[in-house]
Write an enzyme that holds these catalytic residues in place. Structure first.
Site, PDB file in Angstrom:
ATOM      1  N   CYS A   1       2.676   3.156  -2.248  1.00 60.03           N
ATOM      2  CA  CYS A   1       1.934   4.081  -3.098  1.00 60.03           C
ATOM      3  C   CYS A   1       0.467   3.718  -3.314  1.00 60.03           C
ATOM      4  O   CYS A   1      -0.421   4.542  -3.063  1.00 60.03           O
ATOM      5  CB  CYS A   1       2.621   4.207  -4.457  1.00 60.03           C
ATOM      6  SG  CYS A   1       4.283   4.915  -4.388  1.00 60.03           S
ATOM      7  N   LEU A   2       0.187   2.510  -3.803  1.00 57.96           N
ATOM      8  CA  LEU A   2      -1.166   2.217  -4.278  1.00 57.96           C
ATOM      9  C   LEU A   2      -2.245   2.415  -3.221  1.00 57.96           C
ATOM     10  O   LEU A   2      -3.207   3.159  -3.458  1.00 57.96           O
ATOM     11  CB  LEU A   2      -1.237   0.803  -4.854  1.00 57.96           C
ATOM     12  CG  LEU A   2      -0.415   0.507  -6.113  1.00 57.96           C
ATOM     13  CD1 LEU A   2      -0.846  -0.820  -6.717  1.00 57.96           C
ATOM     14  CD2 LEU A   2      -0.539   1.611  -7.145  1.00 57.96           C
TER      15      LEU A   2
END
Length: 313
Positions: A271-272
């Site tokens: 995600c990040l």
């Protein structure tokens, strides 16, 4: 949908991975009579249909603890035909970062697979992290074109970006507040009823679907920015002979206006980096570009530290 509980009798989840399986178990626990999962992986489908939690591919406590209670309401298939008759569709597929670009192909394929099986009045909720405007452009408008349904009347589409806290027993799908935006007022109303009345979670409706989409990107970009900042500080403070962790711990004694972040070799995961990249692409943020560069080069810094340590010993 049944008006007394605002719950669908049949709910379909597209994507049986980490997010999708949490959604399916949560819906089954809340009393949705039939939850069907579509996944492209035969292995994932077989593991779900085995009914045995020992076989499940997602090993999160929320799923494992509740599987025996939920499993009789859940089935899976690689075929979209299993979604026929579903009143609600929740889309939870991945849009991975590949060779410096976000691959939106899985979302487009969802629209193509779903279209022949949708009925008028269906609610389609995307939990897929996407750039502002992406739900409309990549999912809603394609579904409307393929089905001939009118958006926000015959075809309700909303975005509720996924929020899960892996490994947490305090924050689960049952109590994490959800941001919800719709392509129109009827879509928003239906999605709020689904998450608030049926799934029983706190909701924060927004009047522009792009706000919901951007909020998810902000959440993860915020984390990447701060992790990259403390990683850059570590490099500088190392040269000065100052322990950055002691600096963070000292700053953390301030009870307001500060949030601690600690250094590490890389802010990774699914995600990040991807979400920060998506926000950078959408906004042109120079700060995010620098933060991503720091994050991508941080493993090299740790490798150099390790090499120096080896040479000294």
């Amino acid at each position: 949908m049944t008006l007394d509980r605002w719950c669908p009798k049949k709910l379909a989840v597209i994507g049986g991975g980490f997010v999708g399986l949490h959604t399916a178990v949560h819906a089954a626990l809340r009393g949705v009579e039939e939850v069907v999962i579509v996944d492209t992986s035969v292995d994932v489908v077989d593991r779900i249909n085995s009914g045995r939690k020992e076989q499940l591919h997602v090993r999160e406590r929320y799923i494992l603890d509740n599987w025996d209670q939920a499993k009789n309401r859940i089935s899976a298939s690689t075929e979209y035909s299993i979604t026929a008759g579903a009143e609600v569709i929740v889309v939870a597929v991945q849009t991975p970062l590949k060779q410096g670009r976000i691959d939106h192909t899985p979302l487009r394929r969802v629209a193509e697979g779903l279209a022949p099986h949708l009925k008028p009045g269906v609610l389609v909720v995307s939990e897929v992290t996407i750039y502002p405007g992406g739900t409309r452009e990549l999912l809603a408008e394609l579904l409307a074109r393929l089905t001939g349904f009118k958006l926000d009347s015959e075809l309700l589409v909303a975005h509720a970006p996924e929020r899960l806290n892996p490994g947490s027993t305090r924050w689960t799908p049952e109590n994490i507040p959800r941001v919800i935006g719709g392509i129109g007022p009827r879509s928003l109303e239906a999605a709020v009823k689904l998450y608030q009345d049926c799934l029983g979670v706190p909701v924060h409706p927004v009047d522009d679907i792009r706000v919901a989409e951007a909020s998810k990107l902000l959440e993860n970009s915020f984390r990447l920015l701060n992790i990259s900042f403390v990683n850059e500080l570590k490099r500088s403070l190392d040269r000065m002979g100052i322990d950055v962790r002691k600096v963070v711990e000292a700053a953390s004694t301030k009870p307001f206006g500060y949030m601690p972040f600690y250094p590490g070799p890389y802010a990774g995961g699914a995600c990040l980096p991807k979400d920060a990249f998506m926000m950078e692409q959408a906004t042109g943020s120079l700060l995010l570009r620098v933060a991503r560069h720091i994050n991508e080069t941080q493993p090299l810094y740790y490798a150099a530290l390790l090499l120096r340590h080896i040479r000294r010993t």
